[in-house]
Design a protein around this motif. Structure first.
Motif, PDB file in Angstrom:
ATOM      1  N   ARG A   1       5.844  31.063  28.120  1.00  0.00           N
ATOM      2  CA  ARG A   1       6.768  29.564  28.118  1.00  0.00           C
ATOM      3  C   ARG A   1       6.325  29.230  26.713  1.00  0.00           C
TER       4      ARG A   1
ATOM      5  N   ASP B   1       7.084  37.709  28.801  1.00  0.00           N
ATOM      6  CA  ASP B   1       7.563  36.226  30.240  1.00  0.00           C
ATOM      7  C   ASP B   1       6.762  35.444  29.570  1.00  0.00           C
TER       8      ASP B   1
ATOM      9  N   ARG C   1      13.854  37.582  25.507  1.00  0.00           N
ATOM     10  CA  ARG C   1      12.423  37.362  25.995  1.00  0.00           C
ATOM     11  C   ARG C   1      12.097  38.924  25.827  1.00  0.00           C
TER      12      ARG C   1
ATOM     13  N   ASP D   1      11.028  25.883  34.761  1.00  0.00           N
ATOM     14  CA  ASP D   1      10.975  27.107  33.813  1.00  0.00           C
ATOM     15  C   ASP D   1      11.903  26.635  32.273  1.00  0.00           C
TER      16      ASP D   1
END
Length: 450
Positions: free
Chosen positions: A282, A280, A266, A168
């Motif tokens: 990516r 959350d 984040r 990740d």
């Protein structure tokens, strides 16, 4: 030893020419058939990848009827067989008909062994690329899906994508326009643990600076004129999945600060909002610009670069991918012909040569556009170089004679094989499908060293 050599089926009824071809192709396992029954028997038993076929076979040695019958039956048994048809009967008409009925290439008699040898070698090369692509496409799970390639340069990229997909981390894709950065980003997402989440893409260069912040971070109702309702941004829409920021180099400096804060903490705040929202997501980004130069010039924040470029993947241009242009062209032709329900089956030899010779400044995007247009414009069942608009001044200049063509092809093939074999002569000879003495003679003639 024969088990390691590529199998070449020669369908020829002239005993003298049979011996000549067997001797000339000592780098292959040559299978000789003098008639239809023998050819089909050998095809079933040995499954060769390439065949040469004389159209003048008994019981019609002075015509072409039996030869075309053999061509049809061989392709029915093995559709991926590369058949090179040779004939002296009505050369031009026979060539057109042979290509229309599925032959891979055509060569007129009397046969020039060296020239035919180049055609045979190219047929084996293309068949190997196609076989490797089918193997890659059939690989189940964890692979870089959606990619059509057999080039070593791109296989290195796909292996890297597969390795980093499960980690990740943020990934930056660097490559020229049209090289397939979004396809790779989507493949990375589909091979990751986030595959069940959303894949959201945004082109940062296509959105005005005044709207880009709202597109990324969203806004609250009443935050500005026209904000009639609360709207999620792309970052929130990609929660649990992957956000692809294409052309990241076009993000203005003030917005880079806000993007950096999201990557560090984040959390985001919508425009007009006061509540931090944890997300959350990516991040995968891409650019065709020289991002290192932009950092050095102060046009792109260095701290943001290191947050986005935890893994950097550099994508080669199409011209740097060995054999991929023809492979992709066949893929696009099949897809667009099926989508538009048009009876186009393949490319003529001049079209294949034009595709191989073109530099593809627009990369895969240019290739697909040309093939799509050619499928629409084609008069017959096969696309020509004219249909692709790759004729005249568009194509690179050809060497002046066949010897120059052969020498250029030999040099390129030997250099590539030497590199793959790490300079080992035996390994290089096996890759090229020739004997060690033949390889030594060629290297001496072309002044090549391991």
């Amino acid at each position: 030893m024969s088990e390691t050599r590529p199998k070449l089926l020669v369908v020829e009824d002239d005993p003298g020419l049979q011996r000549q071809l067997r001797w000339a192709y000592d780098g292959y396992e040559v299978l000789i058939a003098a008639d239809r029954a023998a050819a089909l028997t050998l095809l079933r038993a040995e499954e060769p990848a390439v065949a040469t076929l004389d159209l003048g076979l008994p019981p019609d040695p002075d015509g072409v009827s039996e030869g075309f019958a053999v061509l049809g039956e061989m392709l029915a048994l093995k559709p991926d067989l590369k058949v090179i048809v040779a004939s002296g009967h009505g050369e031009r008409e026979s060539a057109r008909r042979a290509i229309a009925e599925g032959a891979w290439d055509f060569y007129s008699k009397p046969i020039d062994i060296d020239a035919l040898g180049l055609i045979v070698a190219r047929a084996f090369h293309v068949q190997a690329l196609e076989a490797e692509n089918r193997r890659l496409a059939a690989r189940e799970g964890g692979g870089a899906s959606g990619l059509v390639t057999a080039a070593p340069e791109m296989q290195k990229v796909t292996r890297m994508i597969e390795r980093v997909a499960g980690a990740d981390v943020s990934v930056m894709l660097l490559g020229a326009s049209g090289t397939g950065k979004e396809v790779l980003a989507r493949s990375l997402h589909e091979a990751s643990l986030r595959a069940k989440g959303s894949f959201v893409a945004i082109n940062c260069a296509a959105i005005p600076e005044t709207l880009l912040e709202s597109e990324l971070f969203g806004h609250e109702k009443g935050a500005f004129t026209g904000a009639v309702k609360t709207t999620e941004g792309k970052i929130e829409q990609a929660a649990g999945g992957t956000l692809f920021l294409d052309e990241i180099g076009d993000v203005p400096l003030p917005l880079q600060v806000k993007l950096l804060r999201f990557l560090q903490e984040r959390v985001i705040e919508r425009i007009g909002g006061r509540r931090p929202i944890a997300v959350d997501t990516r991040i995968v980004c891409a650019t065709h610009q020289d991002i290192d130069a932009m950092v050095a010039d102060g046009r792109f924040r260095e701290d943001l670069y290191y947050r986005l470029a935890e893994i950097v993947v550099r994508i080669p241009a199409l011209a740097e991918r060995s054999g991929d242009a023809v492979l992709l062209a066949r893929h696009f032709l099949k897809r667009h012909a099926a989508a538009m329900k048009l009876p186009v089956k393949g490319f003529t030899p001049d079209a294949i040569a034009a595709i191989e010779g073109w530099n593809w400044p627009g990369n895969v995007r240019e290739l697909e556009n040309r093939v799509k247009r050619a499928v629409i414009m084609a008069d017959g069942s096969h696309v020509t170089a004219d249909d692709l608009d790759l004729t005249g001044d568009a194509a690179p200049a050809l060497p002046i004679n066949l010897r120059a063509v052969r020498e250029a092809a030999d040099r390129a093939a030997i250099r590539q094989a030497l590199a793959h074999a790490g300079g080992n002569i035996s390994g290089t000879a096996r890759l090229l499908g020739i004997s060690r003495p033949t390889l030594y003679d060629l290297m001496k003639a072309y002044d090549l060293q391991p």
